[in-house]
Enzyme design. Structure first.
Site, PDB file in Angstrom:
ATOM      1  N   LYS A  38      -9.010  -3.712  -9.976  1.00 52.64           N
ATOM      2  CA  LYS A  38      -9.508  -3.630  -8.599  1.00 52.64           C
ATOM      3  C   LYS A  38     -10.413  -2.410  -8.434  1.00 52.64           C
ATOM      4  O   LYS A  38     -10.000  -1.294  -8.698  1.00 52.64           O
ATOM      5  CB  LYS A  38      -8.333  -3.550  -7.624  1.00 52.64           C
ATOM      6  CG  LYS A  38      -7.389  -4.762  -7.709  1.00 52.64           C
ATOM      7  CD  LYS A  38      -6.161  -4.600  -6.847  1.00 52.64           C
ATOM      8  CE  LYS A  38      -5.290  -3.454  -7.298  1.00 52.64           C
ATOM      9  NZ  LYS A  38      -3.992  -3.391  -6.595  1.00 52.64           N
ATOM     10  N   THR A  95      -6.527   1.583   4.967  1.00 56.74           N
ATOM     11  CA  THR A  95      -6.411   0.829   3.712  1.00 56.74           C
ATOM     12  C   THR A  95      -5.045   1.014   3.047  1.00 56.74           C
ATOM     13  O   THR A  95      -4.869   0.649   1.890  1.00 56.74           O
ATOM     14  CB  THR A  95      -7.513   1.268   2.736  1.00 56.74           C
ATOM     15  OG1 THR A  95      -7.446   2.698   2.551  1.00 56.74           O
ATOM     16  CG2 THR A  95      -8.895   0.897   3.262  1.00 56.74           C
ATOM     17  N   GLY A 121      -1.711   0.278   1.664  1.00 58.05           N
ATOM     18  CA  GLY A 121      -1.038  -0.957   1.268  1.00 58.05           C
ATOM     19  C   GLY A 121      -1.961  -2.083   0.851  1.00 58.05           C
ATOM     20  O   GLY A 121      -1.511  -3.214   0.649  1.00 58.05           O
ATOM     21  N   THR A 122      -3.251  -1.782   0.675  1.00 56.93           N
ATOM     22  CA  THR A 122      -4.203  -2.840   0.306  1.00 56.93           C
ATOM     23  C   THR A 122      -3.831  -3.494  -1.019  1.00 56.93           C
ATOM     24  O   THR A 122      -3.861  -4.720  -1.158  1.00 56.93           O
ATOM     25  CB  THR A 122      -5.632  -2.260   0.210  1.00 56.93           C
ATOM     26  OG1 THR A 122      -5.957  -1.639   1.453  1.00 56.93           O
ATOM     27  CG2 THR A 122      -6.642  -3.350  -0.088  1.00 56.93           C
ATOM     28  N   GLY A 123      -3.470  -2.680  -2.015  1.00 57.24           N
ATOM     29  CA  GLY A 123      -3.124  -3.230  -3.327  1.00 57.24           C
ATOM     30  C   GLY A 123      -1.862  -4.069  -3.291  1.00 57.24           C
ATOM     31  O   GLY A 123      -1.794  -5.144  -3.901  1.00 57.24           O
ATOM     32  N   CYS A 124      -0.855  -3.580  -2.573  1.00 59.74           N
ATOM     33  CA  CYS A 124       0.392  -4.344  -2.426  1.00 59.74           C
ATOM     34  C   CYS A 124       0.105  -5.693  -1.769  1.00 59.74           C
ATOM     35  O   CYS A 124       0.619  -6.736  -2.178  1.00 59.74           O
ATOM     36  CB  CYS A 124       1.394  -3.581  -1.567  1.00 59.74           C
ATOM     37  SG  CYS A 124       1.835  -1.939  -2.168  1.00 59.74           S
TER      38      CYS A 124
END
Length: 278
Positions: A179, A212, A214-217
């Site tokens: 990402k 942003t 928690g975007t990856g979670c």
């Protein structure tokens, strides 16, 4: 006899975020928003808010194993998302349970560094993740900081992302989505590569916001949801990225705390999907 139905059930194995924007809380919100039934196994309790992480309390490995097993044996999720696994002992324990259910797809977000830059993983854990959990995952979704750790290289552009993905595949991953949200520029790029050599670069438009957290979670749990809803992995990634983009847009002007605020996970919640049982 009346017909019986079941929901599309999912399991998240991750840490708890006390401010509600990432970890277990983000995963369950995402599952619900996409019409799935969420279950959880908590690996750790974090002390954090939008400004950062100030403490982590690990859940005993046997308790984590127990949480996973009771859900797997009873509710039988269609897909699994793994988030923060911050000790080698936990990695071994989770792998020991998951080997009993090889048919269930696993999406693993190797959470090592928070949005605010805090390192969330113990130093001796990386080798255990690579040995125990990476081979069991259908997809690994590291951000740039995590990809740099896993590939042992600096990443400054898309070409570097592709090289990092190749190194992770060589190290034993089945598929990787690197990402690129932390690269500066008007466009964002994510690089997908699998062990068969298929490579795809996903492009999206950057959004000007600090919300942003928690975007990856959220992305990895959305991918798990769409995989659980019978989409192939490429379609699941496309749909998950679209969902995350819209969730960021919906929450970009909202103030939640003094730091990195959360996405708006529930901007367009779907009803729980019901499937007729055979």
């Amino acid at each position: 006899m009346s017909k019986q139905y079941k929901y599309t059930a999912l399991l998240t194995i991750a840490g708890s975020d006390s401010c509600g924007g990432a970890g277990i809380q983000a995963d369950l919100k995402t599952f619900s928003a996409l019409g799935c039934y969420g279950t959880s196994a908590i690996t750790a309790i974090t002390v954090q808010n939008t400004l950062g992480v100030s403490g982590i309390h690990s859940i005993p490995a046997e308790i984590v194993k127990g949480q996973i097993k009771v859900v797997m044996d009873d509710i039988k999720p269609m897909a699994i998302k793994i988030g923060m696994v911050h000790s080698a002992e936990l990695a071994v324990a989770i792998a020991a349970v998951l080997k009993e259910y090889p048919q269930i797809p696993v999406i693993f977000d190797p959470v090592m560094v928070s949005t605010s830059g805090h390192r969330l993983i113990e130093k001796d854990t990386i080798a255990a993740l690579q040995k125990e959990l990476f081979p069991k995952a259908k997809l690994i979704t590291p951000n740039l900081s995590e990809a740099e750790i896993l590939a042992a290289m600096k990443i400054n552009n898309v070409a570097d992302m592709k090289e990092a993905a190749r190194r992770m595949i060589t190290a034993g991953c089945n598929a990787v989505l690197v990402k690129g949200g932390h690269l500066q520029g008007p466009d964002l790029f994510d690089v997908y590569l699998d062990k068969n050599g298929f490579e795809k670069t996903f492009r999206s438009t950057a959004i000007s916001t600090k919300n942003t957290h928690g975007t990856g979670c959220t992305l990895s749990s959305a991918i798990a949801a769409f995989v659980g809803l019978n989409n192939d992995i490429y379609v699941a990634i496309e749909k998950a990225k679209a969902y995350v983009h819209e969730a960021i847009v919906a929450g970009q002007d909202v103030k939640t705390g003094e730091g990195h605020g959360p996405l708006n996970h529930l901007f367009d919640p779907q009803k729980l999907f019901k499937h007729e049982m055979e």
